[in-house]
Structure formats: structure tokens, C-alpha cells
Design a protein around this motif. Structure first.
Motif, PDB file in Angstrom:
ATOM      1  N   PHE A 128      74.496  92.615 -32.806  1.00  0.00           N
ATOM      2  CA  PHE A 128      74.847  91.501 -31.930  1.00  0.00           C
ATOM      3  C   PHE A 128      74.190  90.196 -32.363  1.00  0.00           C
ATOM      4  CE2 PHE A 128      75.493  95.117 -28.987  1.00  0.00           C
ATOM      5  CZ  PHE A 128      76.804  94.847 -28.607  1.00  0.00           C
ATOM      6  N   ASP A 129      74.890  89.119 -32.071  1.00  0.00           N
ATOM      7  CA  ASP A 129      74.319  87.787 -32.181  1.00  0.00           C
ATOM      8  C   ASP A 129      73.525  87.565 -30.899  1.00  0.00           C
ATOM      9  OD1 ASP A 129      73.700  85.180 -32.584  1.00  0.00           O
ATOM     10  OD2 ASP A 129      75.775  84.438 -32.636  1.00  0.00           O
ATOM     11  N   LEU A 183      72.830  87.213 -25.034  1.00  0.00           N
ATOM     12  CA  LEU A 183      74.019  87.217 -25.885  1.00  0.00           C
ATOM     13  C   LEU A 183      74.687  85.846 -25.855  1.00  0.00           C
ATOM     14  CD1 LEU A 183      75.529  90.633 -24.734  1.00  0.00           C
ATOM     15  CD2 LEU A 183      74.228  90.200 -26.822  1.00  0.00           C
ATOM     16  N   ARG A 184      75.339  85.482 -26.951  1.00  0.00           N
ATOM     17  CA  ARG A 184      75.991  84.178 -27.009  1.00  0.00           C
ATOM     18  C   ARG A 184      77.232  84.113 -26.131  1.00  0.00           C
ATOM     19  NH1 ARG A 184      80.513  84.976 -30.032  1.00  0.00           N
ATOM     20  NH2 ARG A 184      80.416  86.418 -31.796  1.00  0.00           N
ATOM     21  N   SER A 185      77.821  85.280 -25.796  1.00  0.00           N
ATOM     22  CA  SER A 185      78.999  85.339 -24.930  1.00  0.00           C
ATOM     23  C   SER A 185      79.073  86.736 -24.334  1.00  0.00           C
ATOM     24  CB  SER A 185      80.276  85.028 -25.722  1.00  0.00           C
ATOM     25  OG  SER A 185      80.488  85.997 -26.735  1.00  0.00           O
ATOM     26  N   PRO A 233      80.200  89.488 -28.798  1.00  0.00           N
ATOM     27  CA  PRO A 233      79.226  88.616 -29.470  1.00  0.00           C
ATOM     28  C   PRO A 233      78.517  89.310 -30.616  1.00  0.00           C
ATOM     29  CG  PRO A 233      78.282  89.457 -27.444  1.00  0.00           C
ATOM     30  CD  PRO A 233      79.700  89.969 -27.491  1.00  0.00           C
ATOM     31  N   THR A 277      85.217  89.165 -33.169  1.00  0.00           N
ATOM     32  CA  THR A 277      84.133  88.287 -32.738  1.00  0.00           C
ATOM     33  C   THR A 277      84.524  87.423 -31.543  1.00  0.00           C
ATOM     34  OG1 THR A 277      84.772  86.633 -34.399  1.00  0.00           O
ATOM     35  CG2 THR A 277      83.075  88.231 -35.018  1.00  0.00           C
TER      36      THR A 277
END
Length: 422
Positions: free
Chosen positions: A323-324, A234-236, A135, A131
């Protein structure tokens, strides 16, 4: 091939090497030849590379291969890095990230890592390490691995950059020119005949159009695949190309291991609709932040051009599960087509000094440059590997030739500014 016809090539149309096809294998053959100081012409019916070479993930998935594919991939790696240094196209030495979402997927990664030990290039990862690199939703991760040595390029950018580099080294490109026949010493085209000591046929699935008997004997058909590009919140960033369990049961380094059979059976039993798509659930992120999703597979002599929306719905649904991610907006959909056969590669000298080359599975970007480099040297007896000094002398002494039929277009490979696998 044709027989018994007199050569009609003019003195200006005599080359050391004539290459049919400007995909990655043809470009690799041209690069191998020009580095050895040979006079080279590349002929293609289109006005730029538009086939499988630009319609893929840009993932050079070397560490998931075995046998000959692994050897060609390792050779390709050095050539990709060399070309990127010479041209400036984007390349990322990222390795490949594999996410395990079930215990049998983690077990397969552990078996693969143990099979070759610390020299195998597979580093097992904890769920938290996965993680950190991707993401993905923490609740779906059971473990993972990082496969060292793999690369990522932007296929839409790289192909055009390689064409420009080869032209600067003295390779002549004749685009919008169809080849009608090849034989020892001669390539017949719709713009006249070309005489060449060595001929390379690198037309991928269209080998059945130029050399139908060879295609039938080798069992070459076409594999059509669906892909899409999305804008994803996406968070990253995704730190490396990402494979899943569906990928592990496709790539031979993993698929040939003992635990792969049970994993394949479980995936197909639980998700028959994805199995029916012949899914390889994988992802790459381009420099502009957009995400490539895919892909499905359908094999036939001539696959239907119609793309079922169910495949794209599945890509989006699976991405949201993994995916987050906030929103996703579809930017592009397309169909890729590549050669498929029972063996991974087609390598045959169809006449004296006429060599047919193709990657007959979905790993052309991974292996194509090395395939061309190694097999042209072996079959034609080209010495050496082309030194940096030789490159410099060729570049210094060459004039960039005219590009017939496609003047002013070869620098444009279409698609996304700053932007194969199967």
C-alpha cells in the motif's frame, strides 16, 4: 447421542426445530425455519456469537469458489442482502479486487477470466484501473481483476443484528446453555431437555465435543488463524476487499487452474517464511476506516493458543510493501478458529431428523447462510423458501421471547461501533 432415555421435556419446551449453535450456520438454519412459520429455539453455551462468525474479514468471497461452495455462496448472497435490508446492518456490494504483482499472477487471472467467459464475473483490470480502486503502490502492480457479485459486511455488527432480527420473528435464544447430547426428537441441555421435531447441530469445530465419532470419521480438526486491525494512513479508501497472489493459490476457482501450480511454487520458493505461515495475504476496510490484515493458518486437533509475533510482523511488512501508506498503528490482534477437514463441508444426518452442518474450511461467512438454507430444506423436506408475506405474518404475530441466560446481552456483539474468510 444417547439412546434409551425417556423424554423429559415439558410441553413449553417443544419446538418444531432446535438448533445447537449461534454461529452463521446456526443463524441461517433459524432464519430458514422461522420464515416457514416453524417454532424455533437456538441453544448456545456462550452469551452471544463470539466464534468464527465475528472473527473474520467480513468478506463474502463468492466468486472465488467453485462447485458446491459456489452454489452455497450464491444462495447466501441473496440471504445476506435480505437480512441487511430487514435489519439495517452495513453491507457493501463491492465485488472483490485482486491485485497482480507479477506476470504469473496476471496470467492466472487471465486464465480464470477466460475459463467462464463474460458470464464468469471476472473483469480484468489494467494497472492504472487497479490503483484507482485501491491505494496500492503503482510500481508493484502488473494488473488485476474485479470479481463481480461479492459482498462485504462488518462481522462484529452483522451477527448481533441477525440475532435481534430472529428474536423479533419469534426465535427463542437460550444462551449460556450447554448441549450435552442430541437424538431424534430431543436435545439434552444443562438447563433441561428440549423436544423438537428437527434438530440442527451447527457447532463448527466443536462437533468433536458433541459428536466425536462423526468428527473423527470426517477428519474434522481446528484451524487457528492470526489477524489484526490497524489504523492506516492510506492515500484513498479501499473500494473493495483486496486479494493477492497468496489468495489465488488458496481459493479453488483459481487454485485448480493450470497456471496456479507454477505460481504457488514461485511464491513458496521466493518467500518460504510466508509459506510457513500458510499466508492468505488479504485486506478489508471497515466503515470506520480501519484496515483488517491477515491471515496465517495452523491446523491441529487443538492448536496452541500462543500467537507468534513473527506473523504480525509479516502482516505489517507486507502491507507496507503493497500500500501507499503513511503510518500504521495496531489496534487489535486476535486468533480465530474454525473447523477444517478434507472436504469443504460437513453435511450428515447423524440420526433421523438430526442434521450436522459445518463449513469445514475458512469460507463459513461466504457459504454458511446458503448451506443452512439449502440443506435443511433438502433433508427435512421444508417446502418453499419463505416468502416476504410469510415473513411479515410471522413478525406481526410473534412476541419477542425472553433470551435465557443472556438477557440484555444479545444486542451487544462487542468490539467496534458500526463495525470468517480464511
Amino acid at each position: 447421542m444417547t439412546e434409551g432415555k425417556a423424554m423429559t421435556a415439558s410441553p413449553d419446551d417443544r419446538f418444531d426445530v432446535a438448533i445447537v449453535g449461534s454461529g452463521i450456520v446456526g443463524l441461517g438454519a433459524a432464519y430458514a425455519a422461522v420464515r416457514r412459520g416453524l417454532r424455533v429455539v437456538v441453544v448456545d453455551r456462550t452469551d452471544r456469537p463470539v466464534g468464527a462468525t465475528i472473527r473474520n474479514f467480513g468478506h463474502l468471497c463468492i466468486g472465488a469458489q467453485d462447485g458446491a461452495a459456489r452454489a452455497y455462496g450464491e444462495a447466501s448472497r441473496g440471504i445476506w442482502l435480505r437480512l441487511a435490508a430487514e435489519t439495517g446492518f452495513w453491507v457493501r456490494e463491492s465485488g472483490t479486487l485482486v491485485v497482480a504483482r507479477a506476470e504469473d499472477e496476471r496470467a492466472l487471472l487471465e486464465e480464470a477470466a477466460g475459463a467462464e467467459g463474460e458470464h464468469g464475473g471476472i473483469r480484468l483490470l489494467s494497472p492504472s484501473a487497479v490503483t484507482e480502486l485501491a491505494p496500492v503502490r503503482p510500481e508493484v502492480v502488473r494488473g488485476g481483476a474485479l470479481v463481480a457479485g461479492d459482498l462485504q459486511v462488518n462481522p462484529r455488527e452483522a451477527a448481533g443484528a441477525i440475532v435481534r432480527r430472529l428474536a423479533a420473528l419469534g426465535v427463542e435464544f437460550r444462551f449460556r446453555t450447554a448441549v450435552t447430547a442430541v437424538e431424534t426428537g430431543l436435545v439434552r441441555t444443562t438447563r433441561g431437555d428440549i423436544a423438537a421435531d428437527d434438530v440442527v447441530v451447527a457447532v463448527n469445530h466443536d462437533v468433536d465435543q458433541l459428536l466425536p465419532a462423526l468428527a473423527e470419521r470426517a477428519g474434522v480438526i481446528r484451524c487457528a488463524l492470526d489477524m489484526m486491525r490497524v489504523s492506516a494512513d492510506l492515500r484513498s479508501p479501499l473500494q473493495a476487499p483486496l486479494l493477492t497472489g497468496w489468495s489465488l493459490v488458496r481459493y479453488r476457482r483459481f487454485a485448480g487452474l493450470g497456471t496456479a501450480t507454477a505460481l504457488r511454487e514461485r511464491l513458496h520458493a521466493e518467500r518460504p517464511e510466508l509459506a510457513a505461515l500458510d499466508l492468505n495475504q488479504m485486506y478489508t476496510q471497515l466503515p470506520d476506516g480501519t484496515l483488517l490484515l491477515g491471515d496465517s493458518h495452523h491446523k491441529a486437533v487443538q492448536p496452541e493458543p500462543f500467537q507468534p509475533e513473527a506473523a504480525f510482523d509479516a502482516f505489517l511488512a507486507e502491507a507496507r510493501e503493497l500500500f501507499d501508506v503513511g503510518g500504521m498503528r495496531v489496534l487489535e490482534r486476535w486468533q480465530g478458529v474454525y473447523a477444517a477437514a478434507g472436504e469443504e463441508f460437513l453435511i450428515e444426518e447423524v440420526a433421523p431428523r438430526v442434521l450436522a452442518l459445518a463449513a469445514t474450511t475458512g469460507i463459513g461467512m461466504t457459504t454458511g447462510l446458503g448451506l443452512a438454507e439449502l440443506e435443511t430444506a433438502r433433508v427435512f423436506g421444508w417446502g418453499g423458501s419463505g416468502s416476504a408475506d410469510a415473513d411479515a405474518s410471522v413478525a406481526d404475530g410473534a412476541q419477542t421471547p425472553a433470551i435465557a441466560g443472556g438477557a440484555g446481552t444479545t444486542a451487544i456483539v462487542g468490539g467496534i461501533a458500526q463495525e470468517e474468510n480464511a
